[in-house]
Design a protein around this motif. Structure first.
Motif, PDB file in Angstrom:
ATOM      1  N   GLN A  89     -24.721  -7.927  12.150  1.00 53.71           N
ATOM      2  CA  GLN A  89     -25.791  -7.122  12.477  1.00 53.71           C
ATOM      3  C   GLN A  89     -25.310  -6.069  13.115  1.00 53.71           C
ATOM      4  O   GLN A  89     -25.068  -5.958  14.277  1.00 53.71           O
ATOM      5  N   ASP A  90     -26.817  -4.864  13.284  1.00 51.65           N
ATOM      6  CA  ASP A  90     -26.131  -4.181  14.219  1.00 51.65           C
ATOM      7  C   ASP A  90     -28.163  -4.220  15.119  1.00 51.65           C
ATOM      8  O   ASP A  90     -29.163  -3.805  15.170  1.00 51.65           O
ATOM      9  N   ILE A  91     -27.683  -4.755  17.081  1.00 48.63           N
ATOM     10  CA  ILE A  91     -28.629  -5.399  17.359  1.00 48.63           C
ATOM     11  C   ILE A  91     -29.217  -4.213  18.755  1.00 48.63           C
ATOM     12  O   ILE A  91     -28.110  -3.767  19.745  1.00 48.63           O
ATOM     13  N   THR A  92     -30.092  -4.207  19.200  1.00 48.66           N
ATOM     14  CA  THR A  92     -30.837  -3.101  20.070  1.00 48.66           C
ATOM     15  C   THR A  92     -31.461  -4.761  21.038  1.00 48.66           C
ATOM     16  O   THR A  92     -32.862  -4.663  20.451  1.00 48.66           O
ATOM     17  N   THR A  93     -30.778  -4.168  22.525  1.00 41.90           N
ATOM     18  CA  THR A  93     -32.541  -5.343  23.507  1.00 41.90           C
ATOM     19  C   THR A  93     -32.605  -3.877  24.307  1.00 41.90           C
ATOM     20  O   THR A  93     -32.331  -2.389  24.170  1.00 41.90           O
ATOM     21  N   ILE A  94     -33.260  -4.563  25.631  1.00 43.00           N
ATOM     22  CA  ILE A  94     -33.967  -3.558  26.469  1.00 43.00           C
ATOM     23  C   ILE A  94     -33.046  -3.193  27.178  1.00 43.00           C
ATOM     24  O   ILE A  94     -33.045  -1.785  27.538  1.00 43.00           O
ATOM     25  N   GLU A  95     -31.692  -4.029  27.392  1.00 38.87           N
ATOM     26  CA  GLU A  95     -30.496  -3.466  28.129  1.00 38.87           C
ATOM     27  C   GLU A  95     -30.330  -2.537  27.462  1.00 38.87           C
ATOM     28  O   GLU A  95     -29.508  -1.873  27.808  1.00 38.87           O
TER      29      GLU A  95
END
Lengths: 163, 264
Positions: free
Chosen positions: A69-75
Motif C-alpha cells: 500500500q501507499d502510506i503517508t505519515t505526518i513526516e
C-alpha cells in the motif's frame, strides 16, 4: 513475514510478526515517531495516518495489511528542511495545540477532511462533525477547529501543495 | 495480542480453503472489531484470513429499485455514494453515523453484519428495509439473518458476498449514540416499503428486532402520535453502564418518533 510498502514516497521493506501493528512498525522499525500512540484502542486518533489517501488509525491495522500500500505519515506532509504545510502553519497560528501529543493525528485527519470535500474551505460544523475520531485533552478544541478552518482556506491559495 | 498465522487471500475459493485448513481460523474484513478484540486477548484465532485482497467484493450498484452493496464496501463509500444518497438516503445517512471517519474508511458492511454487535447500526437498515444477504452458499432474508447476540444464520466458513436493499418509498434512521464510542444505545429504522411499514430497533436488545405493534399503528396512521401509547417492555432489553433496560425502552419510543418525523 516480509512486508514492503511505500511510505512518504519512499519504498520500505521489513520483517514482521503477523501480530505487529502498523503503528509499531512505523515507530520502532522505521523510526518515524511523529505518529503517536495515545489510547491504543482505536478511539483517540493520535495514530492517524493516510493509507492510499484515506485517514486510518495505525493502531488498528496490522503491519501485514499495509503490504503493497501507499502510506503517508505526518513526516511526509512537508519537506524536512522546507516550510511547513499550510495546515501545520495554521495550527501554529491559531493556537491549535498545547501539549502537542494529538497534533500529528489532528493534522492528518484535517488533511483527509479537506480531501473528502474536494479541497474546499471547511466550515465549523463540518470540522466539528468530522473530527469526532480525534481526541484532544488540552485545548477544548476551539483552537483546533479554528486552525483547520484557516488551514483549509490557506490550502485554497496554494494549489501546488500536496493533498 | 497472541500471535497467529496471517494469510491474505485473493479469491473466495482460496479463503474457503484457508479456513478449512486452519485449526481455529477467522476471516478479517476491515478488522475494526477483530483487531481491538484480539488486542484485548478476547479472541485468539490460530489463523487470520484477510479478505482485503479479493477483487470484486467491494463496490455499490444501483439498478432500478435495488441497491447492491458488496460485502467489503467500507462505510465511508456507502455514506458518500451518490447512488445510495438518491435511492435510499436513510442508508447513506446511517453509514455516515457509524464510528468516526477513520473507522468508516476501514470498516465494512460484511464485517459489521457478520459480527452482529447488538449496538451496531447496519442490522437496523437490513431488517428495516427487508434486505437480502447473499453468501457463498445461499441467500438469507434479513429477518432470518440476525439470530441472537453476536449470532447470525451464517454457517462455519460461510462468507457474505453482498447485500441487496430494495429501495423503500421513504425511510429514516435515528440513533441515540453513545457519546464516546458512537455505537447505538438505541437506533430506530423506520421504512415505508412496498410490502408495508417496517420498524427495526438496534442497540436496545440482544439483536435487532421489529416492533409489530408500532408497524400496525403506523399502517393505519403514519405519524408520530400514532405510536404515543405503545411502549416496548424493558424485559429482555440490554442494561449496562451506558443505559438501563428501562431507559433503552423509553428511548425506543423517542427514536422511532424522530425517525417518523424525518420521513416527513
Amino acid at each position: 513475514m516480509k512486508i514492503s510498502f511505500t511510505i512518504n514516497g519512499k519504498q520500505e521493506t521489513g520483517e514482521v510478526e503477523p501480530r505487529t501493528l502498523l503503528v509499531e512498525f512505523i515507530r520502532y522499525e522505521l523510526g518515524l515517531t511523529g505518529t503517536h500512540v495515545g489510547c491504543d484502542t482505536s478511539q483517540c486518533g493520535a495514530c492517524t495516518i493516510h493509507m492510499n489517501g484515506r485517514s486510518v488509525k495505525a493502531c488498528t491495522l496490522l503491519a501485514a495489511q499495509a503490504d503493497g500500500q501507499d502510506i503517508t505519515t505526518i513526516e511526509g506532509v512537508a519537506p524536512a528542511d522546507g516550510p511547513l504545510h499550510p495546515m501545520q502553519e495554521a495550527f501554529r497560528d491559531n493556537h491549535g495545540l498545547q501539549c502537542g501529543f494529538c497534533t500529528p493525528g489532528m493534522i492528518m485527519s484535517a488533511l483527509a477532511m479537506v480531501e473528502r470535500h474536494n479541497g474546499e474551505a471547511l466550515d465549523e460544523q463540518t470540522i466539528r462533525e468530522e473530527l469526532e475520531g480525534n481526541l484532544c485533552r488540552c485545548t477544548g478544541y476551539q483552537g483546533i477547529v479554528k486552525a483547520i478552518e484557516a488551514g483549509s482556506k490557506a490550502m485554497q491559495g496554494a494549489p501546488d501543495v500536496q493533498f | 495480542m497472541y500471535n497467529f498465522k496471517y494469510k491474505k487471500v485473493s479469491s473466495l475459493d482460496e479463503a474457503q480453503q484457508a479456513f478449512d485448513a486452519a485449526d481455529d481460523g477467522t476471516f478479517m474484513a476491515g478488522g475494526m472489531t477483530l483487531i481491538p478484540t484480539m488486542k484485548q486477548r478476547l479472541a485468539m484465532p490460530s489463523d487470520v484470513i484477510d479478505l482485503g485482497g479479493i477483487d470484486g467484493l467491494s463496490g455499490i450498484s444501483v439498478d432500478g429499485g435495488t441497491v447492491t452493496v458488496g460485502a467489503m464496501t467500507c462505510h465511508a463509500d456507502v455514506a458518500a455514494s451518490e447512488g445510495v444518497q438518491k435511492a435510499i438516503p436513510a442508508l447513506a445517512h446511517l453509514a455516515s453515523l457509524i464510528g468516526d471517519p477513520q473507522v468508516r474508511n476501514r470498516g465494512t458492511i460484511g464485517g459489521s453484519i457478520a459480527n452482529n454487535d447488538p449496538a451496531s447500526d447496519y442490522p437496523g437498515a437490513l431488517v428495516g428495509l427487508s434486505a437480502t444477504v447473499h453468501t457463498t452458499k445461499k441467500k438469507i432474508a434479513a429477518d432470518d439473518f440476525f439470530t441472537d447476540l453476536f449470532e447470525t444464520a451464517l454457517e462455519e466458513g460461510e462468507l457474505i458476498t453482498k447485500v441487496t436493499f430494495p429501495a423503500p418509498k421513504i425511510a429514516a434512521y435515528r440513533k441515540f449514540p453513545n457519546p464516546a464510542s458512537r455505537y447505538s444505545v438505541v437506533g430506530a429504522f423506520v421504512a415505508k416499503t412496498k410490502d408495508g411499514i417496517r420498524v427495526a430497533i438496534t442497540g436496545a436488545g440482544p439483536t435487532v428486532f421489529r416492533v409489530s405493534e408500532m408497524e400496525q399503528a403506523l399502517t393505519s396512521s403514519f405519524n408520530a402520535d400514532a405510536i404515543s401509547n405503545i411502549s416496548v417492555p424493558a424485559d429482555n432489553l440490554n442494561g449496562d453502564l451506558h443505559a438501563t433496560a428501562e431507559y433503552r425502552a423509553h428511548l425506543i419510543g423517542v427514536m422511532v418518533k424522530r425517525a417518523i418525523s424525518d420521513c416527513g
